[in-house]
Design a protein around this motif. Structure first.
Motif, PDB file in Angstrom:
ATOM      1  N   HIS A 142       0.838  -1.200   0.000  1.00  0.00           N
ATOM      2  CA  HIS A 142       0.000   0.000   0.000  1.00  0.00           C
ATOM      3  C   HIS A 142       0.874   1.252   0.000  1.00  0.00           C
ATOM      4  CE1 HIS A 142      -3.281   2.724   0.826  1.00  0.00           C
ATOM      5  NE2 HIS A 142      -2.641   3.183   1.885  1.00  0.00           N
ATOM      6  N   ASP A 143       0.514   2.201  -0.870  1.00  0.00           N
ATOM      7  CA  ASP A 143       1.256   3.449  -0.977  1.00  0.00           C
ATOM      8  C   ASP A 143       0.268   4.611  -0.853  1.00  0.00           C
ATOM      9  OD1 ASP A 143       3.018   5.471  -1.436  1.00  0.00           O
ATOM     10  OD2 ASP A 143       3.851   4.652  -3.287  1.00  0.00           O
ATOM     11  N   GLU A 144       0.515   5.494   0.108  1.00  0.00           N
ATOM     12  CA  GLU A 144      -0.389   6.623   0.333  1.00  0.00           C
ATOM     13  C   GLU A 144      -0.320   7.670  -0.774  1.00  0.00           C
ATOM     14  OE1 GLU A 144       0.642   8.183   4.117  1.00  0.00           O
ATOM     15  OE2 GLU A 144      -0.209   6.485   5.244  1.00  0.00           O
ATOM     16  N   THR A 145       0.767   7.652  -1.550  1.00  0.00           N
ATOM     17  CA  THR A 145       0.952   8.677  -2.583  1.00  0.00           C
ATOM     18  C   THR A 145       0.323   8.311  -3.918  1.00  0.00           C
ATOM     19  OG1 THR A 145       3.076   7.737  -3.281  1.00  0.00           O
ATOM     20  CG2 THR A 145       3.127   9.367  -1.518  1.00  0.00           C
ATOM     21  N   VAL A 146      -0.406   7.211  -3.986  1.00  0.00           N
ATOM     22  CA  VAL A 146      -1.076   6.826  -5.235  1.00  0.00           C
ATOM     23  C   VAL A 146      -2.150   7.857  -5.556  1.00  0.00           C
ATOM     24  CG1 VAL A 146      -2.549   5.099  -6.340  1.00  0.00           C
ATOM     25  CG2 VAL A 146      -0.583   4.377  -4.996  1.00  0.00           C
ATOM     26  N   THR A 184       1.730   7.050  -8.870  1.00  0.00           N
ATOM     27  CA  THR A 184       2.009   7.783  -7.627  1.00  0.00           C
ATOM     28  C   THR A 184       2.330   9.246  -7.945  1.00  0.00           C
ATOM     29  OG1 THR A 184       4.365   7.226  -7.693  1.00  0.00           O
ATOM     30  CG2 THR A 184       2.899   5.692  -6.554  1.00  0.00           C
ATOM     31  N   ARG A 185       2.492  10.048  -6.873  1.00  0.00           N
ATOM     32  CA  ARG A 185       2.868  11.455  -7.067  1.00  0.00           C
ATOM     33  C   ARG A 185       4.225  11.570  -7.767  1.00  0.00           C
ATOM     34  NH1 ARG A 185       0.299  15.644  -4.045  1.00  0.00           N
ATOM     35  NH2 ARG A 185      -1.897  15.049  -3.914  1.00  0.00           N
ATOM     36  N   LEU A 186       5.171  10.741  -7.312  1.00  0.00           N
ATOM     37  CA  LEU A 186       6.495  10.730  -7.953  1.00  0.00           C
ATOM     38  C   LEU A 186       6.389  10.264  -9.399  1.00  0.00           C
ATOM     39  CD1 LEU A 186       9.628  10.912  -7.746  1.00  0.00           C
ATOM     40  CD2 LEU A 186       9.601   8.533  -6.977  1.00  0.00           C
ATOM     41  N   GLY A 187       5.605   9.208  -9.625  1.00  0.00           N
ATOM     42  CA  GLY A 187       5.426   8.692 -10.979  1.00  0.00           C
ATOM     43  C   GLY A 187       4.776   9.709 -11.899  1.00  0.00           C
ATOM     44  N   LEU A 188       3.802  10.455 -11.373  1.00  0.00           N
ATOM     45  CA  LEU A 188       3.143  11.479 -12.178  1.00  0.00           C
ATOM     46  C   LEU A 188       4.116  12.601 -12.533  1.00  0.00           C
ATOM     47  CD1 LEU A 188       0.356  12.380 -13.300  1.00  0.00           C
ATOM     48  CD2 LEU A 188       0.088  13.704 -11.216  1.00  0.00           C
ATOM     49  N   GLU A 194      14.518  15.735  -4.600  1.00  0.00           N
ATOM     50  CA  GLU A 194      13.141  15.344  -4.271  1.00  0.00           C
ATOM     51  C   GLU A 194      13.064  13.866  -3.897  1.00  0.00           C
ATOM     52  OE1 GLU A 194      10.157  16.484  -7.097  1.00  0.00           O
ATOM     53  OE2 GLU A 194      11.389  18.126  -7.854  1.00  0.00           O
ATOM     54  N   TRP A 195      13.846  13.061  -4.598  1.00  0.00           N
ATOM     55  CA  TRP A 195      13.809  11.606  -4.362  1.00  0.00           C
ATOM     56  C   TRP A 195      15.132  11.010  -4.827  1.00  0.00           C
ATOM     57  CZ3 TRP A 195      14.096   7.074  -7.258  1.00  0.00           C
ATOM     58  CH2 TRP A 195      13.631   5.909  -6.628  1.00  0.00           C
ATOM     59  N   VAL A 196      15.667  10.091  -4.024  1.00  0.00           N
ATOM     60  CA  VAL A 196      16.912   9.384  -4.361  1.00  0.00           C
ATOM     61  C   VAL A 196      16.712   7.903  -4.076  1.00  0.00           C
ATOM     62  CG1 VAL A 196      19.383   9.160  -3.900  1.00  0.00           C
ATOM     63  CG2 VAL A 196      18.307  11.412  -3.754  1.00  0.00           C
ATOM     64  N   HIS A 197      17.101   7.079  -5.025  1.00  0.00           N
ATOM     65  CA  HIS A 197      17.008   5.630  -4.828  1.00  0.00           C
ATOM     66  C   HIS A 197      18.182   5.150  -3.985  1.00  0.00           C
ATOM     67  CE1 HIS A 197      17.647   1.356  -5.896  1.00  0.00           C
ATOM     68  NE2 HIS A 197      16.332   1.322  -5.823  1.00  0.00           N
ATOM     69  N   LYS A 198      17.848   4.369  -2.939  1.00  0.00           N
ATOM     70  CA  LYS A 198      18.871   3.814  -2.042  1.00  0.00           C
ATOM     71  C   LYS A 198      18.734   2.299  -1.980  1.00  0.00           C
ATOM     72  CE  LYS A 198      19.043   7.977   0.806  1.00  0.00           C
ATOM     73  NZ  LYS A 198      18.803   8.550   2.144  1.00  0.00           N
ATOM     74  N   PRO A 199      19.831   1.586  -1.670  1.00  0.00           N
ATOM     75  CA  PRO A 199      19.739   0.109  -1.594  1.00  0.00           C
ATOM     76  C   PRO A 199      18.746  -0.392  -0.553  1.00  0.00           C
ATOM     77  CG  PRO A 199      22.035   0.813  -1.689  1.00  0.00           C
ATOM     78  CD  PRO A 199      21.219   2.047  -1.523  1.00  0.00           C
ATOM     79  N   ASP A 200      18.499   0.399   0.514  1.00  0.00           N
ATOM     80  CA  ASP A 200      17.552  -0.019   1.556  1.00  0.00           C
ATOM     81  C   ASP A 200      16.121  -0.132   1.020  1.00  0.00           C
ATOM     82  OD1 ASP A 200      19.746   0.208   3.101  1.00  0.00           O
ATOM     83  OD2 ASP A 200      19.218   2.132   4.002  1.00  0.00           O
ATOM     84  N   MET A 201      15.849   0.520  -0.109  1.00  0.00           N
ATOM     85  CA  MET A 201      14.496   0.511  -0.659  1.00  0.00           C
ATOM     86  C   MET A 201      14.155  -0.789  -1.364  1.00  0.00           C
ATOM     87  SD  MET A 201      14.372   4.320  -2.269  1.00  0.00           S
ATOM     88  CE  MET A 201      14.477   5.791  -1.254  1.00  0.00           C
ATOM     89  N   SER A 207      11.927  -5.215  -0.346  1.00  0.00           N
ATOM     90  CA  SER A 207      10.693  -5.921  -0.698  1.00  0.00           C
ATOM     91  C   SER A 207      10.482  -5.879  -2.201  1.00  0.00           C
ATOM     92  CB  SER A 207       9.490  -5.280   0.013  1.00  0.00           C
ATOM     93  OG  SER A 207       8.285  -5.873  -0.424  1.00  0.00           O
ATOM     94  N   ARG A 208      10.074  -7.014  -2.774  1.00  0.00           N
ATOM     95  CA  ARG A 208       9.819  -7.081  -4.217  1.00  0.00           C
ATOM     96  C   ARG A 208       8.486  -6.443  -4.591  1.00  0.00           C
ATOM     97  NH1 ARG A 208       9.865 -12.839  -6.374  1.00  0.00           N
ATOM     98  NH2 ARG A 208       9.882 -11.751  -8.366  1.00  0.00           N
ATOM     99  N   ARG A 209       7.635  -6.202  -3.592  1.00  0.00           N
ATOM    100  CA  ARG A 209       6.295  -5.669  -3.854  1.00  0.00           C
ATOM    101  C   ARG A 209       6.185  -4.190  -3.484  1.00  0.00           C
ATOM    102  NH1 ARG A 209       5.606 -11.017  -2.812  1.00  0.00           N
ATOM    103  NH2 ARG A 209       4.151 -12.113  -4.184  1.00  0.00           N
ATOM    104  N   ARG A 210       7.298  -3.510  -3.395  1.00  0.00           N
ATOM    105  CA  ARG A 210       7.291  -2.085  -3.096  1.00  0.00           C
ATOM    106  C   ARG A 210       7.723  -1.326  -4.352  1.00  0.00           C
ATOM    107  NH1 ARG A 210      11.238  -1.102   1.276  1.00  0.00           N
ATOM    108  NH2 ARG A 210       9.734  -2.277   2.521  1.00  0.00           N
ATOM    109  N   PHE A 211       6.819  -0.476  -4.847  1.00  0.00           N
ATOM    110  CA  PHE A 211       7.104   0.301  -6.056  1.00  0.00           C
ATOM    111  C   PHE A 211       6.890   1.778  -5.746  1.00  0.00           C
ATOM    112  CE2 PHE A 211       5.086  -3.726  -7.647  1.00  0.00           C
ATOM    113  CZ  PHE A 211       6.288  -4.355  -7.929  1.00  0.00           C
ATOM    114  N   PHE A 212       7.626   2.627  -6.460  1.00  0.00           N
ATOM    115  CA  PHE A 212       7.616   4.074  -6.172  1.00  0.00           C
ATOM    116  C   PHE A 212       7.019   4.909  -7.292  1.00  0.00           C
ATOM    117  CE2 PHE A 212      11.131   2.051  -3.939  1.00  0.00           C
ATOM    118  CZ  PHE A 212      10.858   2.409  -2.633  1.00  0.00           C
ATOM    119  N   LEU A 213       6.931   4.351  -8.497  1.00  0.00           N
ATOM    120  CA  LEU A 213       6.343   5.092  -9.615  1.00  0.00           C
ATOM    121  C   LEU A 213       4.905   4.649  -9.883  1.00  0.00           C
ATOM    122  CD1 LEU A 213       9.326   5.192 -12.147  1.00  0.00           C
ATOM    123  CD2 LEU A 213       8.737   6.843 -10.404  1.00  0.00           C
TER     124      LEU A 213
END
Length: 348
Positions: A98-102, A239-243, A332-339, A342-348
């Motif tokens: 679940h992502d609140e920014t969708v 998501t907001r980032l994806g948009l 605004e956003w940086v990809h890090k290895p900690d992200m 989980s295989r089911r976590r997406f940001f865009l």
């Protein structure tokens, strides 16, 4: 003197249950002995043979299930009943976290945000996109070849050699010449491996990792693009980032496509990987099979896609406020290895 207690019904029942458990255990052990997994076989040839047989057996079982399902649906339609709903397969996409920014449809706050961002003038057709392409300082012949094909994709684009110029000076030059975007193709070991897209004059700056590049000449039965303005398709930027990333990419192309050119540019986001494809669609008349009771063949108009190239995949590494600035820039956003835990976590 001891007295033996008579066995009541509860004791008899418990003994009976224990016997049944023992029998079930024996059956499962026997089954396990009979079922020999391919990984348990040491001989390589025998192991591959057993694996192939199991694979064929699974395929046959799957076909039987599909045939039975289709027959049940056909029977239900003949009887005038509604067929049973098909099961939706579990995939990584539909079980994402679940992502609140969708973004939600008809969001007033979102529309107001879009009307006031850096790309609003292009989307309102107040400015025409004008792109400057350049390379990294140490580039190979494959970098300019890739850029020449990108210039065929994006209208009103120009290529300038990098030379020894600093990137900040190039940004200032592009601002003075009324360019709306600056794209830098970075090469490593003679292969393009990154894209830097800078929105002008106020940013933002997106850094993408580039992979699986295939140029036009390496695509089988490729087509040659025309000079018409292409249609743009953006998929799954939810998501907001994806948009925001989608609007940055969309600002590279004119918002009034020329439909006579039949060119389509697609940016498809799947699991945070953005797949780029460039096609043109062709209308052809194809003769169908002979109709029942007549020897004549009927001509049918069909549409098919022809890939023009290039073909590549992008992944967002960072998104920065404003134009390119590595020292004092705000991200605004940086990809890090900690992200990637989980295989089911997406940001865009």
């Amino acid at each position: 003197m001891g007295f033996k207690r008579k066995k009541d019904s509860q004791d008899l029942g418990s003994e009976f249950d224990d016997d049944e458990k023992v029998k079930k255990m024996k059956k499962t052990v026997e089954k396990e002995k009979k079922e020999i997994l391919p990984s348990m076989i040491k001989n390589k040839e025998k192991r591959s043979e057993v694996h192939a047989k199991l694979k064929i057996q699974k395929k046959l079982e799957k076909r039987k299930k599909i045939k039975a399902r289709d027959a049940a649906e056909k029977r239900a339609l003949e009887l005038g009943e509604e067929p049973l709903p098909r099961e939706i397969p579990r995939t990584i996409e539909n079980t994402r976290e679940h992502d609140e920014t969708v973004c939600k449809a008809f969001d007033e706050e979102l529309t107001a945000w879009n009307d006031a961002d850096e790309f609003s003038s292009i989307y309102k057709c107040e400015r025409t996109p004008k792109i400057l392409f350049t390379t990294s300082r140490f580039n190979s012949t494959r970098g300019p070849a890739f850029i020449s094909e990108l210039c065929d994709v994006f209208p009103n684009s120009h290529y300038y050699k990098r030379g020894t110029y600093d990137l900040k000076k190039i940004v200032e030059y592009a601002k003075n010449k009324d360019f709306t975007s600056l794209i830098v193709v970075h090469t490593n070991r003679r292969e393009p491996d990154a894209l830097l897209i800078i929105g002008l004059p106020d940013g933002p700056t997106a850094h993408f990792k580039l992979s699986k590049l295939v140029l036009r000449k390496d695509i089988k039965n490729h087509g040659n693009p025309t000079k018409h303005d292409p249609e743009l398709i953006l998929n799954n930027f939810t998501t907001r980032l994806g948009l925001r990333v989608g609007r940055l990419i969309g600002s590279l192309l004119p918002q009034n496509p020329d439909l006579l050119g039949r060119r389509v540019v697609t940016f498809h986001n799947q699991r945070d990987f953005i797949f780029f494809r460039h096609h043109r669609y062709i209308y052809e008349s194809k003769e169908t099979k002979e109709a029942t009771g007549s020897k004549k063949k009927e001509a049918k108009m069909i549409a098919r896609l022809q890939e023009c190239g290039p073909r590549f995949t992008m992944k967002l590494i960072s998104l920065q406020h404003g134009t390119f600035d590595t020292k004092s820039g705000e991200y605004e956003w940086v990809h890090k290895p900690d992200m990637d835990t989980s295989r089911r976590r997406f940001f865009l």
